[in-house]
Enzyme design. Structure first.
Site, PDB file in Angstrom:
ATOM      1  N   LYS A 203      42.232  40.954  41.736  1.00  0.00           N
ATOM      2  CA  LYS A 203      42.089  39.509  41.523  1.00  0.00           C
ATOM      3  C   LYS A 203      40.675  39.017  41.816  1.00  0.00           C
ATOM      4  CE  LYS A 203      46.845  38.174  41.491  1.00  0.00           C
ATOM      5  NZ  LYS A 203      48.004  37.586  42.150  1.00  0.00           N
ATOM      6  N   ARG A 237      52.101  44.404  45.065  1.00  0.00           N
ATOM      7  CA  ARG A 237      52.135  44.445  43.595  1.00  0.00           C
ATOM      8  C   ARG A 237      50.759  44.884  43.122  1.00  0.00           C
ATOM      9  NH1 ARG A 237      50.830  41.274  39.304  1.00  0.00           N
ATOM     10  NH2 ARG A 237      52.290  41.231  37.551  1.00  0.00           N
TER      11      ARG A 237
HETATM   12  N1  HH2 Z   1      50.164  38.035  40.026  1.00  0.00           N
HETATM   13  C1  HH2 Z   1      50.102  38.100  38.675  1.00  0.00           C
HETATM   14  C2  HH2 Z   1      51.278  38.063  37.923  1.00  0.00           C
HETATM   15  N2  HH2 Z   1      52.493  38.008  38.513  1.00  0.00           N
HETATM   16  N3  HH2 Z   1      53.804  37.939  40.463  1.00  0.00           N
HETATM   17  C3  HH2 Z   1      53.895  37.883  41.791  1.00  0.00           C
HETATM   18  N4  HH2 Z   1      55.097  37.849  42.382  1.00  0.00           N
HETATM   19  N5  HH2 Z   1      52.778  37.889  42.595  1.00  0.00           N
HETATM   20  C4  HH2 Z   1      51.519  37.924  42.058  1.00  0.00           C
HETATM   21  O1  HH2 Z   1      50.535  37.891  42.831  1.00  0.00           O
HETATM   22  C5  HH2 Z   1      51.380  37.979  40.636  1.00  0.00           C
HETATM   23  C6  HH2 Z   1      52.582  37.972  39.861  1.00  0.00           C
HETATM   24  C7  HH2 Z   1      48.774  38.214  38.005  1.00  0.00           C
HETATM   25  O2  HH2 Z   1      48.425  39.569  37.763  1.00  0.00           O
HETATM   26  P1  HH2 Z   1      48.616  40.329  36.353  1.00  0.00           P
HETATM   27  O3  HH2 Z   1      50.056  40.383  35.994  1.00  0.00           O
HETATM   28  O4  HH2 Z   1      47.937  41.636  36.372  1.00  0.00           O
HETATM   29  O5  HH2 Z   1      47.799  39.431  35.338  1.00  0.00           O
HETATM   30  P2  HH2 Z   1      48.229  38.463  34.162  1.00  0.00           P
HETATM   31  O6  HH2 Z   1      49.004  37.349  34.779  1.00  0.00           O
HETATM   32  O7  HH2 Z   1      46.927  38.024  33.552  1.00  0.00           O
HETATM   33  O8  HH2 Z   1      49.098  39.243  33.200  1.00  0.00           O
END
Ligand code: HH2
Length: 256
Positions: A203, A237
Site C-alpha cells: 500500500k 492479507r
Molecule cells: N485492501 C484492499 C482490498 N480489500 N480487504 C480488507 N479486508 N482489508 C484490506 O486492507 C483490503 C481489502 C486493497 O488491496 P488490493 O485488493 O490489492 O487492491 P485493489 O483494491 O486495487 O484491487
C-alpha cells in the site's frame, strides 16, 4: 490470506489475473505457497476507483470460484454487493470480505443463513472519495467504535461471533499518519473479542515511508506484516504469500 485480483485496474497487479485461467493458476500457486485463505476480488477499491457493474463483478469472479472447488482452503470473496455475495456463496465461497462492513441494505441478510465467515472492515467514505482529506479526532477510538457497532449488527443479524473478523482498513480514508497510528495501536483492537485482519501489502503508506514504487514494496510490506502480527493480527492479507510465510515462520520460532 493471499490476494487474487480478477480486475484490470487493481493498484498493484491490475490486469495480471483478469483472465480466469490466470486467476485460477495464481490462486492455486498462493495455496501451494502456504496461504490459509484465498481472497478473490472482482472490483478494485484503490482510491478513486470507479464502481464496476454488478454483472461484470460476477462475470469476473464466479468462474474462478467454481474452478477452485477442489481447493481445501477457505475461499473468501471481496465484495460489497448483496447479489454478488449470494452468488459467491452458491459458487463455493466460505467467507465474505466486505470493505464496507455490510452497510448495503440486505447484505447481512444475504450471508447470515449461509454459515460463512465475514470480514468487517472500516472505511471512511467510498473508494471514489475516501482519500479527500480524511479527518479524525481520534482515529483509533473512532475506528474501534465503528467496528464494535459493526460486530453488534452482524451478531444481531444472526452471525455467530466465531464467524466474525474485523479489519481497521489501512488506506481506506486514512492518511499515512492515521495508518501508522492504527498499526501502532493494533493491539487494542483485541478488545473487540474477534480476530483482527490487517491489509498493508504494497500500500501507498509503504511507498511513502520507503520512497518505493508499487513493484518495489516487498520488503516494506513484509516489515508491515511482521509489525501487525507482533501486535496481534491473526490474519494478514498479502500479495506475496511465500515471502510472508517466511516472516511468520521466523516470528513463530521466537514466539511458540
Ligand atoms: N485492501 C484492499 C482490498 N480489500 N480487504 C480488507 N479486508 N482489508 C484490506 O486492507 C483490503 C481489502 C486493497 O488491496 P488490493 O485488493 O490489492 O487492491 P485493489 O483494491 O486495487 O484491487
Amino acid at each position: 490470506m493471499g490476494v487474487v485480483n480478477v480486475t484490470p485496474d487493481s493498484f498493484s497487479d491490475g490486469g495480471r489475473y483478469l483472465d480466469p485461467a490466470a486467476a485460477i493458476e495464481h490462486a492455486r500457486r498462493l495455496v501451494e505457497e502456504g496461504a490459509d485463505i484465498v481472497d478473490i476480488g472482482g472490483e478494485s477499491t484503490r482510491p478513486g476507483a470507479p464502481p464496476v457493474p454488478e454483472e461484470e463483478e460476477m462475470r469476473r469472479i464466479i468462474p474462478v470460484l467454481e474452478a477452485l472447488h477442489d481447493v481445501d482452503r477457505p475461499i473468501s470473496v471481496d465484495t460489497r454487493r448483496p447479489a454478488v455475495m449470494k452468488a459467491a456463496l452458491a459458487a463455493g465461497a466460505s467467507m465474505i470480505n466486505d470493505i464496507g462492513a455490510f452497510a448495503e441494505p440486505y447484505s447481512l441478510l444475504s450471508v447470515a443463513q449461509s454459515g460463512c465467515a465475514v470480514c468487517l472492515m472500516h472505511m471512511k467514505g467510498t473508494p471514489a472519495t475516501m482519500q479527500r482529506e480524511p479527518h479524525y479526532a481520534d482515529v483509533v477510538a473512532e475506528v474501534k467504535a465503528f467496528l464494535k457497532e459493526a460486530v453488534r449488527r452482524a451478531k444481531f443479524s444472526g452471525i455467530r461471533e466465531d464467524r466474525i473478523v474485523v479489519d481497521p482498513g489501512f488506506g481506506f480514508g486514512k492518511t499515512v499518519q492515521h495508518n501508522l497510528t492504527l498499526l501502532g495501536h493494533l493491539g487494542e483492537f483485541a478488545d473487540l473479542g474477534v480476530p483482527v485482519l490487517a491489509g498493508l501489502s504494497r500500500k501507498s503508506t509503504v511507498g511513502w515511508i520507503t520512497g518505493r514504487p508499487v513493484q518495489e514494496r516487498l520488503a516494506g510490506s513484509l516489515a508491515m506484516a511482521l509489525l501487525a502480527i507482533e501486535r496481534g493480527a491473526k490474519i494478514v492479507r498479502v500479495h506475496d504469500v511465500k515471502e510472508t510465510q517466511d516472516v511468520i515462520a521466523v516470528w513463530e520460532a521466537l514466539n511458540q
